[in-house]
Enzyme design. Structure first.
Site, PDB file in Angstrom:
ATOM      1  N   ILE A  25      42.090  52.069  39.809  1.00 32.64           N
ATOM      2  CA  ILE A  25      43.316  52.286  39.027  1.00 32.64           C
ATOM      3  C   ILE A  25      43.439  53.763  38.665  1.00 32.64           C
ATOM      4  O   ILE A  25      44.267  54.137  37.851  1.00 32.64           O
ATOM      5  CB  ILE A  25      43.269  51.416  37.743  1.00 32.64           C
ATOM      6  CG1 ILE A  25      41.996  51.718  36.927  1.00 32.64           C
ATOM      7  CG2 ILE A  25      43.309  49.930  38.104  1.00 32.64           C
ATOM      8  CD1 ILE A  25      41.978  51.066  35.554  1.00 32.64           C
ATOM      9  N   SER A  85      32.338  49.004  47.062  1.00 36.16           N
ATOM     10  CA  SER A  85      32.771  47.818  46.316  1.00 36.16           C
ATOM     11  C   SER A  85      31.698  46.751  46.429  1.00 36.16           C
ATOM     12  O   SER A  85      31.113  46.558  47.499  1.00 36.16           O
ATOM     13  CB  SER A  85      34.096  47.272  46.868  1.00 36.16           C
ATOM     14  OG  SER A  85      34.400  46.054  46.221  1.00 36.16           O
ATOM     15  N   SER A  86      31.453  46.061  45.312  1.00 41.18           N
ATOM     16  CA  SER A  86      30.507  44.951  45.346  1.00 41.18           C
ATOM     17  C   SER A  86      31.121  43.768  46.092  1.00 41.18           C
ATOM     18  O   SER A  86      30.434  42.800  46.389  1.00 41.18           O
ATOM     19  CB  SER A  86      30.131  44.539  43.924  1.00 41.18           C
ATOM     20  OG  SER A  86      31.297  44.149  43.223  1.00 41.18           O
ATOM     21  N   GLN A 111      40.964  48.858  44.859  1.00 39.88           N
ATOM     22  CA  GLN A 111      40.840  48.117  43.607  1.00 39.88           C
ATOM     23  C   GLN A 111      40.923  49.089  42.437  1.00 39.88           C
ATOM     24  O   GLN A 111      40.975  48.669  41.291  1.00 39.88           O
ATOM     25  CB  GLN A 111      39.470  47.431  43.542  1.00 39.88           C
ATOM     26  CG  GLN A 111      39.271  46.329  44.538  1.00 39.88           C
ATOM     27  CD  GLN A 111      37.882  45.740  44.405  1.00 39.88           C
ATOM     28  OE1 GLN A 111      36.900  46.284  44.898  1.00 39.88           O
ATOM     29  NE2 GLN A 111      37.784  44.639  43.716  1.00 39.88           N
ATOM     30  N   THR A 142      32.684  57.118  41.751  1.00 41.97           N
ATOM     31  CA  THR A 142      31.567  57.499  40.863  1.00 41.97           C
ATOM     32  C   THR A 142      31.195  58.973  41.056  1.00 41.97           C
ATOM     33  O   THR A 142      30.823  59.645  40.102  1.00 41.97           O
ATOM     34  CB  THR A 142      30.326  56.587  41.066  1.00 41.97           C
ATOM     35  OG1 THR A 142      29.977  56.578  42.447  1.00 41.97           O
ATOM     36  CG2 THR A 142      30.574  55.177  40.585  1.00 41.97           C
ATOM     37  N   PHE A 178      32.086  49.526  36.875  1.00 42.90           N
ATOM     38  CA  PHE A 178      32.053  48.636  35.710  1.00 42.90           C
ATOM     39  C   PHE A 178      30.693  48.017  35.461  1.00 42.90           C
ATOM     40  O   PHE A 178      30.351  47.705  34.342  1.00 42.90           O
ATOM     41  CB  PHE A 178      33.077  47.508  35.897  1.00 42.90           C
ATOM     42  CG  PHE A 178      34.459  47.870  35.437  1.00 42.90           C
ATOM     43  CD1 PHE A 178      34.739  49.101  34.879  1.00 42.90           C
ATOM     44  CD2 PHE A 178      35.487  46.944  35.537  1.00 42.90           C
ATOM     45  CE1 PHE A 178      36.010  49.426  34.449  1.00 42.90           C
ATOM     46  CE2 PHE A 178      36.774  47.251  35.106  1.00 42.90           C
ATOM     47  CZ  PHE A 178      37.028  48.497  34.563  1.00 42.90           C
ATOM     48  N   HIS A 214      45.012  46.322  41.879  1.00 41.62           N
ATOM     49  CA  HIS A 214      44.864  46.090  40.431  1.00 41.62           C
ATOM     50  C   HIS A 214      45.746  47.018  39.607  1.00 41.62           C
ATOM     51  O   HIS A 214      45.497  47.215  38.420  1.00 41.62           O
ATOM     52  CB  HIS A 214      43.390  46.225  40.020  1.00 41.62           C
ATOM     53  CG  HIS A 214      42.519  45.140  40.597  1.00 41.62           C
ATOM     54  ND1 HIS A 214      41.171  45.287  40.815  1.00 41.62           N
ATOM     55  CD2 HIS A 214      42.828  43.881  41.005  1.00 41.62           C
ATOM     56  CE1 HIS A 214      40.686  44.163  41.343  1.00 41.62           C
ATOM     57  NE2 HIS A 214      41.667  43.307  41.477  1.00 41.62           N
ATOM     58  N   CYS A 255      56.450  48.601  30.064  1.00 44.62           N
ATOM     59  CA  CYS A 255      56.820  47.785  28.909  1.00 44.62           C
ATOM     60  C   CYS A 255      56.822  46.323  29.333  1.00 44.62           C
ATOM     61  O   CYS A 255      57.473  45.959  30.308  1.00 44.62           O
ATOM     62  CB  CYS A 255      58.199  48.206  28.394  1.00 44.62           C
ATOM     63  SG  CYS A 255      58.753  47.163  27.027  1.00 44.62           S
ATOM     64  N   CYS A 273      57.870  51.464  23.163  1.00 44.00           N
ATOM     65  CA  CYS A 273      58.628  51.703  24.389  1.00 44.00           C
ATOM     66  C   CYS A 273      59.755  52.709  24.156  1.00 44.00           C
ATOM     67  O   CYS A 273      60.482  52.630  23.169  1.00 44.00           O
ATOM     68  CB  CYS A 273      59.190  50.379  24.888  1.00 44.00           C
ATOM     69  SG  CYS A 273      60.239  50.585  26.326  1.00 44.00           S
TER      70      CYS A 273
HETATM   71  P1  NAD Z   1      31.973  47.243  41.220  1.00 43.19           P
HETATM   72  O1  NAD Z   1      31.590  47.969  39.990  1.00 43.19           O
HETATM   73  O2  NAD Z   1      31.896  45.775  41.275  1.00 43.19           O
HETATM   74  O3  NAD Z   1      31.184  47.760  42.490  1.00 43.19           O
HETATM   75  C1  NAD Z   1      31.038  49.085  42.787  1.00 43.19           C
HETATM   76  C2  NAD Z   1      29.976  49.130  43.887  1.00 43.19           C
HETATM   77  O4  NAD Z   1      29.876  50.465  44.338  1.00 43.19           O
HETATM   78  C3  NAD Z   1      28.600  48.688  43.398  1.00 43.19           C
HETATM   79  O5  NAD Z   1      28.061  47.746  44.308  1.00 43.19           O
HETATM   80  C4  NAD Z   1      27.778  50.003  43.392  1.00 43.19           C
HETATM   81  O6  NAD Z   1      26.434  49.818  43.743  1.00 43.19           O
HETATM   82  C5  NAD Z   1      28.504  50.808  44.446  1.00 43.19           C
HETATM   83  N1  NAD Z   1      28.461  52.263  44.262  1.00 43.19           N
HETATM   84  C6  NAD Z   1      28.657  52.976  43.121  1.00 43.19           C
HETATM   85  N2  NAD Z   1      28.633  54.303  43.389  1.00 43.19           N
HETATM   86  C7  NAD Z   1      28.392  54.426  44.718  1.00 43.19           C
HETATM   87  C8  NAD Z   1      28.237  55.547  45.588  1.00 43.19           C
HETATM   88  N3  NAD Z   1      28.327  56.813  45.145  1.00 43.19           N
HETATM   89  N4  NAD Z   1      27.986  55.308  46.910  1.00 43.19           N
HETATM   90  C9  NAD Z   1      27.856  54.031  47.365  1.00 43.19           C
HETATM   91  N5  NAD Z   1      28.005  52.939  46.593  1.00 43.19           N
HETATM   92  C10 NAD Z   1      28.269  53.127  45.282  1.00 43.19           C
HETATM   93  O7  NAD Z   1      33.408  47.730  41.504  1.00 43.19           O
HETATM   94  P2  NAD Z   1      34.490  46.983  42.257  1.00 43.19           P
HETATM   95  O8  NAD Z   1      33.907  46.064  43.261  1.00 43.19           O
HETATM   96  O9  NAD Z   1      35.399  48.013  42.691  1.00 43.19           O
HETATM   97  O10 NAD Z   1      35.197  46.028  41.138  1.00 43.19           O
HETATM   98  C11 NAD Z   1      35.254  46.244  39.781  1.00 43.19           C
HETATM   99  C12 NAD Z   1      36.653  46.258  39.200  1.00 43.19           C
HETATM  100  O11 NAD Z   1      36.734  47.291  38.257  1.00 43.19           O
HETATM  101  C13 NAD Z   1      37.729  46.544  40.175  1.00 43.19           C
HETATM  102  O12 NAD Z   1      38.683  45.590  39.961  1.00 43.19           O
HETATM  103  C14 NAD Z   1      38.328  47.907  39.815  1.00 43.19           C
HETATM  104  O13 NAD Z   1      39.719  47.786  39.723  1.00 43.19           O
HETATM  105  C15 NAD Z   1      37.833  48.179  38.440  1.00 43.19           C
HETATM  106  N6  NAD Z   1      37.337  49.565  38.213  1.00 43.19           N
HETATM  107  C16 NAD Z   1      38.048  50.648  38.645  1.00 43.19           C
HETATM  108  C17 NAD Z   1      37.562  51.944  38.433  1.00 43.19           C
HETATM  109  C18 NAD Z   1      38.345  53.129  38.926  1.00 43.19           C
HETATM  110  O14 NAD Z   1      39.563  53.047  39.015  1.00 43.19           O
HETATM  111  N7  NAD Z   1      37.687  54.236  39.286  1.00 43.19           N
HETATM  112  C19 NAD Z   1      36.340  52.146  37.785  1.00 43.19           C
HETATM  113  C20 NAD Z   1      35.644  51.012  37.316  1.00 43.19           C
HETATM  114  C21 NAD Z   1      36.151  49.729  37.559  1.00 43.19           C
HETATM  115 ZN    ZN Z   2      60.735  48.292  26.560  1.00 40.94          ZN
END
Ligand code: NAD
Ligand code: ZN
Length: 260
Positions: free
Chosen positions: A105, A196-197, A103, A30, A37, A121, A129, A154
């Site tokens: 991407i 991560s949550s 997690q 973030t 998400f 993920h 493809c 593709c």
């Molecule tokens: P989540 O959205 O469930 O949880 C993120 C957690 O991080 C939340 O609890 C939030 O409060 C906390 N948070 C956010 N910013 C923060 C900061 N600066 N400092 C401390 N805590 C902070 O995300 P998740 O558990 O990773 O799962 C959601 C799914 O969405 C995953 O599968 C992931 O693959 C995908 N996703 C990926 C991206 C990316 O690649 N950057 C972005 C969004 C979602």
């Molecule tokens: Zn192909």
């Protein structure tokens, strides 16, 4: 435990441990401008999720999928790693961190220099493809979609359905990657979960494989998580603030003194 004391304890533990596995979620990115998400302006608040079966069977669903992915590319495609990605890469370089299970991407760990990264993920940096398994970089195809509005086909088999190399809703995770994550977690002397949550399964259970094999388990997250009850140490705060405080404990360095 108060936050200051918890961070001091984390500083000592990182100093002691030499096979740390970092488990990371959307919260680590973030600060790079990529929303998680669940936030009010996050992806889930705005877009209808395209399920994997829909993607496979419907050209209209594939178009909507590409529209959403390219909107996100347009907004966040030039995001760069932040201090947390760089710190983890540096800890790996100095032999503290054995690897990262993410997690995310977004490819930001690799861009920061982390080498052993397991993407549970998948990755949005590449497309694949669904028909012939060709893989290639996503960026030129996303640019082409933004210009033409046409779903790319593709480059190898011409008719195949191209999808980002991420795990979509309703799509199975890669068993080999899951197994590698489990083995890495079980080899850890410490697992630190960042931003991560810890709600999305089976990814969220990976730290517990480490815990059950004897690792110390720490969580750094803005808010309480689903796995706080299992952790030896939970620190509720901004990742960047926690790292800044950690560096103060190490005399202003981003690594413990012994690995300077
Ligand atoms: P989540 O959205 O469930 O949880 C993120 C957690 O991080 C939340 O609890 C939030 O409060 C906390 N948070 C956010 N910013 C923060 C900061 N600066 N400092 C401390 N805590 C902070 O995300 P998740 O558990 O990773 O799962 C959601 C799914 O969405 C995953 O599968 C992931 O693959 C995908 N996703 C990926 C991206 C990316 O690649 N950057 C972005 C969004 C979602
Ligand atoms: Zn192909």
């Amino acid at each position: 435990m108060n936050m200051e004391f918890a961070i001091e304890e984390l500083a000592v533990l990182i100093q002691k441990c030499n096979r740390i596995v970092c488990f990371t979620g959307a919260g680590i990115s973030t600060d790079s401008g990529i929303p998680d998400f669940r936030s009010p302006d996050g992806v889930w608040a705005k877009n209808r999720q395209i399920l994997f079966d829909e993607f496979m069977s419907s050209p209209a669903a594939r178009h909507e999928y590409w529209r959403q992915k390219c909107e996100s590319f347009h907004r966040h495609g030039d995001s760069v790693p932040n201090m947390a990605h760089r710190t983890i890469a540096r800890w790996e370089e100095h032999g503290k961190v054995a690897g990262v299970i993410t997690q995310n991407i977004d490819g930001l760990h690799q861009q920061a220099g982390s080498r052993n990264v397991l993407e549970i993920h998948g990755t949005a940096i590449e497309v694949m493809c669904m028909d012939c398994n060709w893989r290639g970089p996503a960026e030129p195809l996303s640019r082409s979609f933004l210009e033409t509005g046409r779903v790319p086909s593709c480059e190898q088999c011409a008719t195949g359905r191209l999808k980002h190399a991420t795990i979509s809703f309703g799509q199975s995770l890669d068993e080999a990657v899951l197994n590698d994550c489990k083995c890495l977690a079980e080899s850890a002397d410490m697992v630190i979960a960042f931003g991560s949550s810890l709600m999305v399964e089976p990814a969220a259970s990976m730290p517990l494989f480490g815990l059950n094999a004897g690792a110390f388990f720490a969580i750094i997250n803005r808010e309480a998580t689903d796995k706080d009850a299992y952790a030896h140490l939970t620190i509720h705060g901004e990742i960047s603030d926690v790292l800044e405080e950690l560096f103060v404990c190490w005399g202003g360095r981003d690594c413990p003194a012994d690995i300077e």
